[in-house]
Design a protein around this motif. Structure first.
Motif, PDB file in Angstrom:
ATOM      1  N   GLU A 146       0.833  -1.172  -0.104  1.00  0.00           N
ATOM      2  CA  GLU A 146      -0.008   0.093   0.149  1.00  0.00           C
ATOM      3  C   GLU A 146       0.927   1.221  -0.091  1.00  0.00           C
ATOM      4  O   GLU A 146       0.581   2.237  -0.612  1.00  0.00           O
ATOM      5  CB  GLU A 146      -1.041   0.187   1.241  1.00  0.00           C
ATOM      6  CG  GLU A 146      -2.019  -1.109   1.228  1.00  0.00           C
ATOM      7  CD  GLU A 146      -3.032  -0.792  -0.074  1.00  0.00           C
ATOM      8  OE1 GLU A 146      -3.297   0.490  -0.242  1.00  0.00           O
ATOM      9  OE2 GLU A 146      -3.472  -1.672  -0.760  1.00  0.00           O
TER      10      GLU A 146
ATOM     11  N   LEU B 197       2.350   1.509  -3.463  1.00  0.00           N
ATOM     12  CA  LEU B 197       1.148   2.363  -4.486  1.00  0.00           C
ATOM     13  C   LEU B 197       0.793   3.456  -4.181  1.00  0.00           C
ATOM     14  O   LEU B 197       0.709   4.256  -5.218  1.00  0.00           O
ATOM     15  CB  LEU B 197      -0.029   1.314  -4.490  1.00  0.00           C
ATOM     16  CG  LEU B 197       0.081  -0.141  -4.836  1.00  0.00           C
ATOM     17  CD1 LEU B 197      -1.270  -0.930  -4.671  1.00  0.00           C
ATOM     18  CD2 LEU B 197       0.347  -0.086  -6.340  1.00  0.00           C
ATOM     19  N   ALA B 198       0.892   4.087  -3.006  1.00  0.00           N
ATOM     20  CA  ALA B 198       0.659   5.750  -2.719  1.00  0.00           C
ATOM     21  C   ALA B 198       1.871   6.183  -3.217  1.00  0.00           C
ATOM     22  O   ALA B 198       1.695   7.365  -3.917  1.00  0.00           O
ATOM     23  CB  ALA B 198       0.420   5.766  -1.296  1.00  0.00           C
TER      24      ALA B 198
ATOM     25  N   ALA C 166       3.652   5.489  -5.552  1.00  0.00           N
ATOM     26  CA  ALA C 166       3.921   5.576  -7.334  1.00  0.00           C
ATOM     27  C   ALA C 166       2.598   6.232  -7.608  1.00  0.00           C
ATOM     28  O   ALA C 166       3.118   7.091  -8.543  1.00  0.00           O
ATOM     29  CB  ALA C 166       3.509   4.038  -7.691  1.00  0.00           C
ATOM     30  N   ASP C 167       1.473   6.514  -6.935  1.00  0.00           N
ATOM     31  CA  ASP C 167       0.330   7.427  -7.436  1.00  0.00           C
ATOM     32  C   ASP C 167       0.930   8.810  -7.282  1.00  0.00           C
ATOM     33  O   ASP C 167       0.677   9.622  -8.249  1.00  0.00           O
ATOM     34  CB  ASP C 167      -0.830   7.273  -6.528  1.00  0.00           C
ATOM     35  CG  ASP C 167      -1.931   7.952  -6.875  1.00  0.00           C
ATOM     36  OD1 ASP C 167      -2.054   7.974  -8.115  1.00  0.00           O
ATOM     37  OD2 ASP C 167      -2.752   8.518  -6.084  1.00  0.00           O
ATOM     38  N   ILE C 168       1.695   9.350  -6.200  1.00  0.00           N
ATOM     39  CA  ILE C 168       2.392  10.559  -6.142  1.00  0.00           C
ATOM     40  C   ILE C 168       3.179  10.855  -7.332  1.00  0.00           C
ATOM     41  O   ILE C 168       3.249  11.855  -7.843  1.00  0.00           O
ATOM     42  CB  ILE C 168       2.801  10.850  -4.780  1.00  0.00           C
ATOM     43  CG1 ILE C 168       1.766  10.785  -3.588  1.00  0.00           C
ATOM     44  CG2 ILE C 168       3.540  12.122  -4.696  1.00  0.00           C
ATOM     45  CD1 ILE C 168       2.202  10.711  -2.244  1.00  0.00           C
ATOM     46  N   ASP C 169       4.057   9.941  -7.435  1.00  0.00           N
ATOM     47  CA  ASP C 169       5.179  10.167  -8.664  1.00  0.00           C
ATOM     48  C   ASP C 169       4.368  10.409  -9.938  1.00  0.00           C
ATOM     49  O   ASP C 169       4.675  11.436 -10.755  1.00  0.00           O
ATOM     50  CB  ASP C 169       5.903   8.867  -8.655  1.00  0.00           C
ATOM     51  CG  ASP C 169       6.925   8.982  -7.568  1.00  0.00           C
ATOM     52  OD1 ASP C 169       7.200   9.981  -6.831  1.00  0.00           O
ATOM     53  OD2 ASP C 169       7.552   8.019  -7.356  1.00  0.00           O
ATOM     54  N   ALA C 170       3.280   9.679 -10.146  1.00  0.00           N
ATOM     55  CA  ALA C 170       2.573   9.832 -11.295  1.00  0.00           C
ATOM     56  C   ALA C 170       1.951  11.291 -11.368  1.00  0.00           C
ATOM     57  O   ALA C 170       1.892  11.621 -12.477  1.00  0.00           O
ATOM     58  CB  ALA C 170       1.599   8.713 -11.572  1.00  0.00           C
ATOM     59  N   GLN C 171       1.349  11.525 -10.446  1.00  0.00           N
ATOM     60  CA  GLN C 171       0.729  12.917 -10.510  1.00  0.00           C
ATOM     61  C   GLN C 171       1.716  13.852 -10.522  1.00  0.00           C
ATOM     62  O   GLN C 171       1.609  14.822 -11.293  1.00  0.00           O
ATOM     63  CB  GLN C 171      -0.006  13.050  -9.181  1.00  0.00           C
ATOM     64  CG  GLN C 171      -1.363  12.312  -8.895  1.00  0.00           C
ATOM     65  CD  GLN C 171      -1.876  12.519  -7.672  1.00  0.00           C
ATOM     66  OE1 GLN C 171      -1.499  13.286  -6.884  1.00  0.00           O
ATOM     67  NE2 GLN C 171      -3.020  11.840  -7.532  1.00  0.00           N
TER      68      GLN C 171
ATOM     69  N   THR D 161       3.078  13.943 -14.194  1.00  0.00           N
ATOM     70  CA  THR D 161       1.733  14.078 -15.410  1.00  0.00           C
ATOM     71  C   THR D 161       1.463  15.765 -15.192  1.00  0.00           C
ATOM     72  O   THR D 161       0.446  16.008 -15.877  1.00  0.00           O
ATOM     73  CB  THR D 161       0.539  13.383 -15.335  1.00  0.00           C
ATOM     74  OG1 THR D 161       0.100  13.178 -14.036  1.00  0.00           O
ATOM     75  CG2 THR D 161       1.166  11.918 -15.781  1.00  0.00           C
ATOM     76  N   ASP D 162       1.865  16.257 -14.240  1.00  0.00           N
ATOM     77  CA  ASP D 162       1.481  17.703 -13.785  1.00  0.00           C
ATOM     78  C   ASP D 162       1.876  18.655 -14.779  1.00  0.00           C
ATOM     79  O   ASP D 162       3.318  18.173 -15.728  1.00  0.00           O
ATOM     80  CB  ASP D 162       1.966  17.961 -12.361  1.00  0.00           C
ATOM     81  CG  ASP D 162       1.435  19.259 -11.844  1.00  0.00           C
ATOM     82  OD1 ASP D 162       0.184  19.655 -12.566  1.00  0.00           O
ATOM     83  OD2 ASP D 162       1.754  20.087 -10.857  1.00  0.00           O
TER      84      ASP D 162
END
Length: 144
Positions: A107, A110-111, A113-118, A121-122
């Motif tokens: 978890e 995944l959190a 990775a989600d922050i890195d993806a945001q 893509t910003d």
């Protein structure tokens, strides 16, 4: 001497207290019906029988009673099954703790990775994060 939570009592004090209680109960028993007094007599006899049994020694003074080391729940099992039955709760607990640790680590990953993806893509360029005027940029940048 007998110790209780109210202090230390001698057998003489307990005998006097017992006599007072018996007298008070006997005086109150005079006004009861025949059925109630019979039920009380039977209960008294049962209590005295239990008291006699509890005072009897379990074995003669020269003998020692030893247990077999098996609990009543495990008495019918073979020795290897008995060991397994005793170790199984511990093994299940350790397996559960390992599973919880792996789940929390996943978890967290995944959190992150989600922050890195945001962040990737910003619309903000990565060099802006190291710029000293970044706070000013955040204040003046239009909200999306």
């Amino acid at each position: 001497m007998i110790r209780s939570r109210y202090g230390t009592h001698t057998p003489a004090i307990e005998a006097r207290l017992g006599a007072r209680l018996a007298t008070g109960l006997s005086m109150g028993a005079d006004g009861t019906s025949h059925e109630v007094s019979e039920r009380l007599r039977v209960a008294r006899e049962q209590a005295l029988a239990r008291a006699r049994l509890s005072r009897q020694p379990l074995a003669s003074p020269g003998h020692v009673v030893l247990g077999t080391g098996r609990s009543a729940a495990l008495a019918g099992f073979a020795p290897w099954r008995e060991r397994l039955a005793l170790a199984l709760p511990l093994l299940l607990m350790v397996a559960g703790l390992v599973a919880i640790e792996q789940w929390t680590a996943r978890e967290r990953m995944l959190a992150a990775a989600d922050i890195d993806a945001q962040l990737l893509t910003d619309s903000l360029p990565p060099t802006a994060y190291s710029d000293p005027g970044f706070a000013e940029y955040l204040r003046t940048a239009p909200s999306q």
